[in-house]
Design a protein around this motif. Structure first.
Motif, PDB file in Angstrom:
ATOM      1  N   PHE A  18       0.796  -1.215   0.000  1.00  0.00           N
ATOM      2  CA  PHE A  18       0.000   0.000   0.000  1.00  0.00           C
ATOM      3  C   PHE A  18       0.828   1.265   0.000  1.00  0.00           C
ATOM      4  O   PHE A  18       1.894   1.333   0.549  1.00  0.00           O
ATOM      5  CB  PHE A  18      -0.877   0.045   1.243  1.00  0.00           C
ATOM      6  N   THR A  19       0.230   2.228  -0.622  1.00  0.00           N
ATOM      7  CA  THR A  19       0.553   3.590  -0.277  1.00  0.00           C
ATOM      8  C   THR A  19      -0.734   4.121   0.297  1.00  0.00           C
ATOM      9  O   THR A  19      -1.756   4.108  -0.354  1.00  0.00           O
ATOM     10  CB  THR A  19       0.896   4.400  -1.522  1.00  0.00           C
ATOM     11  N   HIS A 240       3.688   5.616  -8.782  1.00  0.00           N
ATOM     12  CA  HIS A 240       4.152   4.835  -7.635  1.00  0.00           C
ATOM     13  C   HIS A 240       3.317   3.550  -7.505  1.00  0.00           C
ATOM     14  O   HIS A 240       3.859   2.451  -7.362  1.00  0.00           O
ATOM     15  CB  HIS A 240       4.004   5.725  -6.395  1.00  0.00           C
ATOM     16  N   GLU A 241       2.005   3.693  -7.609  1.00  0.00           N
ATOM     17  CA  GLU A 241       1.129   2.524  -7.443  1.00  0.00           C
ATOM     18  C   GLU A 241       1.328   1.505  -8.564  1.00  0.00           C
ATOM     19  O   GLU A 241       1.339   0.300  -8.325  1.00  0.00           O
ATOM     20  CB  GLU A 241      -0.342   2.955  -7.408  1.00  0.00           C
ATOM     21  N   HIS A 244       4.196  -0.600  -7.848  1.00  0.00           N
ATOM     22  CA  HIS A 244       3.829  -1.759  -7.005  1.00  0.00           C
ATOM     23  C   HIS A 244       3.147  -2.840  -7.837  1.00  0.00           C
ATOM     24  O   HIS A 244       3.429  -4.028  -7.689  1.00  0.00           O
ATOM     25  CB  HIS A 244       2.846  -1.335  -5.903  1.00  0.00           C
ATOM     26  N   HIS A 250       8.961  -0.253  -1.991  1.00  0.00           N
ATOM     27  CA  HIS A 250       9.463   1.087  -1.669  1.00  0.00           C
ATOM     28  C   HIS A 250      10.990   1.071  -1.605  1.00  0.00           C
ATOM     29  O   HIS A 250      11.585   0.080  -1.186  1.00  0.00           O
ATOM     30  CB  HIS A 250       8.907   1.551  -0.319  1.00  0.00           C
ATOM     31  N   TYR A 298       8.631   7.893  -0.556  1.00  0.00           N
ATOM     32  CA  TYR A 298       7.361   8.460  -0.090  1.00  0.00           C
ATOM     33  C   TYR A 298       7.351   9.977  -0.227  1.00  0.00           C
ATOM     34  O   TYR A 298       6.551  10.653   0.387  1.00  0.00           O
ATOM     35  CB  TYR A 298       7.126   8.078   1.375  1.00  0.00           C
TER      36      TYR A 298
END
Ligand SMILES: [Zn+2]
Length: 428
Positions: A18-19, A240-241, A244, A250, A298
């Motif tokens: 997750f973010t 970013h997602e 993943h 990360h 992040y």
């Protein structure tokens, strides 16, 4: 075995993926894990072997990476297209982002992955040697699973379509054919602290149609429903997602440990825990220069780059069973991303092929620029191969009597060239 166990311990902390971030407010920022535990718990209920599968997937991925290093010619890493469906949950106008905003977020995603983002040219020169891009595009599907036209966006009038409430997965389209992005409904910006989370590649997840990305419509792109100012890098959280979704962790995973994120060239960092301030967090939190501009940090107000190692890992992830079907040629036809595919001149060579008439009724004529061993293929809108034949002369005539009225796609190709397009059959 030690390594395996170590990996599993690590996986426990990072699985499902997750973010889950709060937005900056009043000059301060906080981070919350929000519903990570709830979602992870839900996933373990669905798939009690989730941790084992994650370890298995990592092992597969490492084999793919090694194979590419040994046989670079086997690595297709250009012109990858991923069909996307977006599920927007709303109550009347509340939560209903419009197509302009949707396209704006998609544009950011595609620019970021391809190094076309504004920040690309201002990356800290210390990272010039390791910055990397992918040749990939995310394409809104134009054909739905039943073979009907679609905008690629499904609006669900559903006041209960909230994050972690209601089973939003029941709306999923086949995960082997579409990347599903869900936008739960927000009422007056609530819950305001959520940006997004994504599911890593998982065959079990794809089998159940329970993968994809969950995203806040108030932070997707810029436009009618977005709270982001144009140019705010926070909008690149989508990148970013999708990192993943393509199996990236990360950069600060595991803190300063050398193996932290399974990528060799990302400098170790404490990333998520250091004080972040726009692009000024390139400090030395692990004793080396921190790559704070990395999409997988992040530092969401400063997002500019992936590294070459991250690109290698994402490219390998495209070959995992839960990802490889998405960008296959058949699937691009089935989902209507063929137009996107053909509009790319790297894929569609500038070969002077004539296919006429179009619409056609009884016969179709094909003129080729030179004699070679050509394949002629015809697909229906669902991407099912209807016909295939070798052509060795410059002129070819195809009988259409057995084909119903409707839209088809053709591809003509040999080892070097290809040409494709839509064909309309219209019998008198
Ligand atoms: Zn994340």
């Amino acid at each position: 075995m030690e390594v395996h166990n170590l990996y599993k311990m690590k996986a426990l902390n990072i699985v499902f993926f997750f973010t889950c971030l709060s937005i900056f407010s009043f000059g301060q920022h906080t981070k919350e894990q929000c519903s990570k535990e709830a979602i992870f718990q839900r996933h373990l209920e669905i798939d009690e072997n989730a941790l084992e599968e994650l370890a298995e997937t990592e092992s597969q991925l490492q084999k793919i990476i090694q194979n590419f290093r040994d046989n670079p010619e086997q690595k297709q890493n250009s012109n990858i297209v991923i069909p996307v469906v977006m599920h927007v949950f709303h109550d009347g106008d509340d939560g209903k982002m419009d197509m302009d905003q949707i396209q704006s977020g998609l544009k950011i995603l595609n620019e970021d992955f391809n190094g076309l983002n504004d920040g690309w040219n201002t990356i800290d020169p210390a990272f010039d040697n390791i910055k990397g891009t992918m040749d990939i595009n995310f394409c809104l599907a134009s054909i739905d699973p039943e073979g009907n036209p679609t905008t690629g966006v499904v609006y669900h009038q559903d006041p209960q379509g909230l994050l972690n409430e209601g089973n939003l997965f029941r709306h999923a389209w086949d995960n082997y054919k579409y990347l599903n992005i869900y936008f739960p409904k927000y009422t007056g910006g609530e819950p305001s602290d959520f940006t997004a989370y994504a599911y890593f590649p998982s065959t079990a997840g794809s089998d159940l149609n329970q993968g994809g990305v969950f995203y806040s419509s108030i932070r997707w792109g810029y436009g009618n429903h977005s709270i982001l100012e144009e140019g705010d890098d926070w909008a690149s959280v989508c990148t970013h997602e999708l990192g993943h979704w393509l199996n990236l962790y990360h950069t600060f995973q595991g803190g300063c440990s050398a193996a932290n994120d399974f990528v060799g060239d990302t400098p170790p960092t404490t990333g998520g825990t250091i004080e972040l301030s726009d692009c000024n967090n390139n400090d030395f939190s692990c004793g080396v220069h921190t790559n704070g501009e990395n999409y997988m940090d992040y530092n969401h107000r400063c997002k500019k780059m992936f590294t070459l190692g991250q690109v290698e890992r994402m490219t390998a992830a495209l070959f995992l069973p839960s990802r490889i079907t998405l960008w296959s040629e058949e699937n691009l036809l089935a989902t209507g991303c063929i137009d996107f595919y053909t509009s790319n001149d790297k894929m569609n060579s500038s070969l002077p092929v004539k296919v006429y008439p179009n619409p056609a009724s009884d016969q179709l004529f094909v003129d080729l620029p030179f004699e070679a061993s050509w394949d002629f293929e015809l697909f229906n809108l669902k991407g099912e191969l209807m016909f295939k034949e070798k052509i060795s002369s410059k002129k070819y005539t195809f009988d259409l009597h057995d084909y119903h009225n409707g839209l088809y796609y053709y591809i003509i190709r040999n080892e070097e060239y290809n040409s494709s397009g839509k064909l309309s059959v219209l019998h008198n």
